[in-house]
Design an enzyme around this catalytic site. Structure first.
Site, PDB file in Angstrom:
ATOM      1  N   ASP A 152      37.415  31.016  36.227  1.00  0.00           N
ATOM      2  CA  ASP A 152      36.554  31.932  36.997  1.00  0.00           C
ATOM      3  C   ASP A 152      35.406  32.622  36.249  1.00  0.00           C
ATOM      4  O   ASP A 152      34.381  32.878  36.848  1.00  0.00           O
ATOM      5  CB  ASP A 152      37.439  33.002  37.629  1.00  0.00           C
ATOM      6  CG  ASP A 152      36.791  33.685  38.822  1.00  0.00           C
ATOM      7  OD1 ASP A 152      36.268  32.976  39.700  1.00  0.00           O
ATOM      8  OD2 ASP A 152      36.796  34.925  38.868  1.00  0.00           O
ATOM      9  N   SER A 204      33.302  32.067  46.231  1.00  0.00           N
ATOM     10  CA  SER A 204      34.718  32.054  46.546  1.00  0.00           C
ATOM     11  C   SER A 204      35.057  30.921  47.530  1.00  0.00           C
ATOM     12  O   SER A 204      34.369  30.732  48.529  1.00  0.00           O
ATOM     13  CB  SER A 204      35.104  33.396  47.159  1.00  0.00           C
ATOM     14  OG  SER A 204      36.490  33.438  47.334  1.00  0.00           O
ATOM     15  N   ARG A 241      38.615  41.837  47.983  1.00  0.00           N
ATOM     16  CA  ARG A 241      37.765  42.889  47.424  1.00  0.00           C
ATOM     17  C   ARG A 241      37.006  43.574  48.546  1.00  0.00           C
ATOM     18  O   ARG A 241      36.820  43.045  49.626  1.00  0.00           O
ATOM     19  CB  ARG A 241      36.760  42.307  46.422  1.00  0.00           C
ATOM     20  CG  ARG A 241      37.364  41.880  45.109  1.00  0.00           C
ATOM     21  CD  ARG A 241      36.301  41.298  44.195  1.00  0.00           C
ATOM     22  NE  ARG A 241      35.577  40.224  44.843  1.00  0.00           N
ATOM     23  CZ  ARG A 241      34.382  40.348  45.408  1.00  0.00           C
ATOM     24  NH1 ARG A 241      33.715  41.490  45.360  1.00  0.00           N
ATOM     25  NH2 ARG A 241      33.818  39.314  46.003  1.00  0.00           N
ATOM     26  N   ARG A 273      46.991  34.381  47.532  1.00  0.00           N
ATOM     27  CA  ARG A 273      46.658  34.072  46.136  1.00  0.00           C
ATOM     28  C   ARG A 273      47.891  33.985  45.267  1.00  0.00           C
ATOM     29  O   ARG A 273      48.930  34.528  45.591  1.00  0.00           O
ATOM     30  CB  ARG A 273      45.800  35.216  45.555  1.00  0.00           C
ATOM     31  CG  ARG A 273      44.438  35.366  46.153  1.00  0.00           C
ATOM     32  CD  ARG A 273      43.410  34.625  45.331  1.00  0.00           C
ATOM     33  NE  ARG A 273      42.092  34.744  45.919  1.00  0.00           N
ATOM     34  CZ  ARG A 273      40.996  34.229  45.353  1.00  0.00           C
ATOM     35  NH1 ARG A 273      41.060  33.602  44.204  1.00  0.00           N
ATOM     36  NH2 ARG A 273      39.834  34.347  45.945  1.00  0.00           N
ATOM     37  N   LYS A 319      37.773  41.773  38.524  1.00  0.00           N
ATOM     38  CA  LYS A 319      36.353  41.705  38.803  1.00  0.00           C
ATOM     39  C   LYS A 319      35.624  42.963  38.305  1.00  0.00           C
ATOM     40  O   LYS A 319      34.417  42.930  38.080  1.00  0.00           O
ATOM     41  CB  LYS A 319      36.100  41.459  40.294  1.00  0.00           C
ATOM     42  CG  LYS A 319      36.322  39.991  40.707  1.00  0.00           C
ATOM     43  CD  LYS A 319      35.419  39.033  39.966  1.00  0.00           C
ATOM     44  CE  LYS A 319      35.176  37.659  40.500  1.00  0.00           C
ATOM     45  NZ  LYS A 319      36.228  36.711  40.686  1.00  0.00           N
ATOM     46  N   LYS A 376      36.199  26.232  42.472  1.00  0.00           N
ATOM     47  CA  LYS A 376      36.190  26.425  41.017  1.00  0.00           C
ATOM     48  C   LYS A 376      37.588  26.226  40.429  1.00  0.00           C
ATOM     49  O   LYS A 376      37.772  25.463  39.480  1.00  0.00           O
ATOM     50  CB  LYS A 376      35.696  27.836  40.648  1.00  0.00           C
ATOM     51  CG  LYS A 376      34.232  28.077  40.902  1.00  0.00           C
ATOM     52  CD  LYS A 376      33.797  29.459  40.427  1.00  0.00           C
ATOM     53  CE  LYS A 376      34.534  30.594  41.099  1.00  0.00           C
ATOM     54  NZ  LYS A 376      34.388  30.639  42.571  1.00  0.00           N
ATOM     55  N   THR A 377      38.547  26.948  40.984  1.00  0.00           N
ATOM     56  CA  THR A 377      39.899  26.872  40.431  1.00  0.00           C
ATOM     57  C   THR A 377      40.498  25.492  40.676  1.00  0.00           C
ATOM     58  O   THR A 377      41.048  24.857  39.764  1.00  0.00           O
ATOM     59  CB  THR A 377      40.786  27.964  41.058  1.00  0.00           C
ATOM     60  OG1 THR A 377      40.199  29.237  40.756  1.00  0.00           O
ATOM     61  CG2 THR A 377      42.201  27.917  40.512  1.00  0.00           C
ATOM     62  N   HIS A 407      29.780  33.136  36.596  1.00  0.00           N
ATOM     63  CA  HIS A 407      30.895  33.052  37.537  1.00  0.00           C
ATOM     64  C   HIS A 407      31.199  31.568  37.722  1.00  0.00           C
ATOM     65  O   HIS A 407      30.677  30.929  38.641  1.00  0.00           O
ATOM     66  CB  HIS A 407      30.499  33.717  38.862  1.00  0.00           C
ATOM     67  CG  HIS A 407      31.622  33.799  39.845  1.00  0.00           C
ATOM     68  ND1 HIS A 407      31.453  33.627  41.199  1.00  0.00           N
ATOM     69  CD2 HIS A 407      32.944  34.051  39.673  1.00  0.00           C
ATOM     70  CE1 HIS A 407      32.614  33.768  41.810  1.00  0.00           C
ATOM     71  NE2 HIS A 407      33.536  34.027  40.916  1.00  0.00           N
TER      72      HIS A 407
END
Ligand code: ATP
Ligand code: MN
Length: 538
Positions: free
Chosen positions: A258, A239, A60, A323, A201, A243-244, A221
């Site tokens: 997410d 990031s 991003r 990704r 996002k 989390k994932t 988030h």
């Protein structure tokens, strides 16, 4: 689920200003995969997944994210470097230019929605210039049934034109790429960048404004999963903090990786219909579920493959931010629909590259509020020779780039929910141990998983001083033992083997906390301020 059936419905985009009808509407993942290959815009990996390069942007671009400043937003949004204002008239002019550009292109259109809880369902139309970006939208948003598509009236529209370059001087952007949210027209306008994360996002940021201001619901988030006895856990973190990775656990049902909402009907619900995992150094052995999700239908971004289509996940020559996106049903153990009860445990994930925070510790309610507002993680310095100093990175609510409102709005809502539910909050350092980045090593994933599982199985009850120790610098409760984890690992000071260096570095970090917290001090109650570290270097 409408996964393979070909829909024949067509669609007109005249109301958007698109006069042609060269529109591929609601194509299946297989069709989009094949068209991408035919057009030479991607390659097929040996796993069957589609591999694409997103072009100039592989992440991003926060400095090019704008919000139109108008009646809806002017008094609500926390304007500044994160939420950069954009003039309504400039938006209208730029929108018309993008539409004129897209009017010359074949287009891929998808109707989908966000929010698994239908009380919050937000219908979205995504208009893409590229077929693979449309496959991303299929993977990441929730897929309506054929029945739901019959009378589909999108509320929000994402207009995604990676090939359109803005003229910064004329268009009011910073440079040629932009992602602009318009809350009055309900449009996310994205141009000049092919990075797909901007699409998801954009909608996340919109919901982060709409849910708290209009629906009294807390957007987060975070990732989320649920155990066999139905208890929900959520994982906040910036990031790369896990989390994932940590929510994808074969022994628990995945809710989402997410973006979630926490409503007032005691439920946590996923906004999305898929996952977007980092694949740097991915291994089948360490992360079998994510590895297995990389098959036909998934999109790999910016990875390097050999002639046979085998991916080298260690190769970061395009970017560190490689990704894969896949629909949530590529994971075996998922919660359907993607909704869980009030969480019993909240984990704040941080990748502390200073290596001084305990790998797991329990927070008091004031510490939880303090750490939520601070949103700490660390970046590791670039790979230039000799530069090894970690850089502290603070992002309020563990997601400041996506939060249009002042961070204290979200923090107040979370504090209230924590009080009402009595949820346990844990700080988990998924970063370094045994020393800072360059000296120590990253915490072993199997240890982090063991610590989290110990919490979730009730094996880490911290009842008395025999069970825990209050960290002398951070003030958090550090467990003395944990099943599946060597005792030494639980104490960062012990892993360093050098008390002086440990404390010097710990104070560097607490000073950074204090410096960062200054901007919130006037908003924060005495209770929240008390939740900060206990000792600083002077
Ligand atoms: P984003 O918000 O960008 O999606 P994320 O929080 O979901 O980020 P992950 O995709 O889970 O982050 O990335 C964590 C990365 O760190 C993965 O590549 C994972 O393999 C790696 N990792 C290494 N050690 C650990 C650990 N102890 N805990 C969690 N992740 C670890
Ligand atoms: Mn993630």
């Amino acid at each position: 689920m409408n996964t393979s059936k070909k829909t024949t419905k067509t669609i007109s985009l005249k109301n958007y200003g698109i006069s042609h009808d060269n529109i591929k509407y609601q194509l299946t993942p297989s069709q989009l995969h094949d068209i991408t290959l035919q057009k030479g815009m991607g390659k097929e990996a040996s796993s069957g997944a589609l591999a694409v390069n997103t072009g100039e942007f592989t992440g991003r671009s926060p400095m090019d994210r704008f919000i139109v400043k108008d009646k809806v937003t002017q008094d609500e949004v926390w304007w500044g470097d994160i939420n950069i204002p954009f003039e309504p008239l400039k938006f209208d002019a730029l929108y018309d230019k993008v539409i004129a550009y897209l009017n010359e292109k074949e287009l891929y259109v998808r109707d989908c929605y966000a929010c698994a809880d239908h009380n919050y369902r937000t219908d979205i139309r995504v208009i893409n210039e590229y077929p693979w970006s449309n496959l991303f939208a299929y993977n990441m948003f929730i897929r309506p049934t054929d029945e739901e598509l019959k009378n589909f009236e999108p509320e929000w529209t994402v207009v995604n034109a990676p090939g359109f370059m803005a003229d910064a001087k004329v268009d009011g952007t910073r440079q040629h790429n932009f992602a602009i949210l318009n809350f009055t027209r309900k449009i996310a306008l994205i141009g000049g960048t092919g990075y797909t994360g901007e699409i998801k996002k954009g909608i996340f940021s919109a919901l982060n404004f709409i849910l708290p201001t209009q629906k009294n619901t807390l957007p987060m988030h975070c990732s989320s999963n649920v155990g066999k006895n139905g208890e929900t856990a959520i994982f906040f973190g910036l990031s790369g903090t896990g989390k994932t990775t940590l929510s994808t656990d074969a022994s628990r049902k995945l809710i989402g990786d997410d973006e979630h909402g926490w409503n007032n009907e005691n439920a946590v619900f996923n906004f999305e219909g898929g996952c977007y995992a980092k694949v740097i150094n991915l291994s089948e052995e360490q992360e079998p579920e994510i590895f297995g999700a990389i098959k036909r239908g998934a999109i790999l971004e910016n990875v390097i493959m050999d002639d046979k289509g085998d991916v080298d996940f260690a190769d970061t020559s395009i970017t560190q931010n490689t990704r894969v996106s896949y629909p949530i049903y590529h994971i075996d153990n998922v919660q359907r629909p993607s909704i869980g009860k009030n969480p019993k445990n909240i984990f704040f994930l941080t990748a502390d590259a200073f290596g001084v925070l305990p790998p797991i510790s329990k927070l008091t309610p004031s510490q939880a509020a303090y750490h939520f507002i601070s949103g700490y993680t660390a970046k590791v310095a670039g790979t230039e020779a000799g530069v090894k100093e970690p850089i502290p990175s603070f992002s309020a609510c563990f997601g400041a780039p996506f939060m249009p409102l002042h961070p204290t709005k979200y923090a107040e809502m979370l504090s209230k929910k924590m009080k009402e539910t009595g949820v346990n909050v844990w700080l988990v350092n998924t970063g370094w141990t045994g020393g800072p980045y360059g000296v120590g090593t990253r915490m072993k994933l199997k240890y982090t998983r063991a610590m989290i599982n110990a919490v979730l199985n009730g094996d880490l009850g911290l009842y008395s001083y025999d069970d825990y120790h209050i960290h002398s610098v951070f003030g958090v409760a550090q467990p003395r033992t944990c099943p599946g984890v060597p005792t030494d690992v639980l104490s960062p000071r012990t892993t360093w083997n050098n008390d002086e260096a440990y404390y010097t570095t710990a104070f560097k970090l607490t000073n950074a906390f204090r410096e960062n917290f200054k901007k919130f001090e006037s908003y924060a109650s005495e209770e929240i301020r008390r939740g900060g570290p206990q000792r600083y270097a002077f």
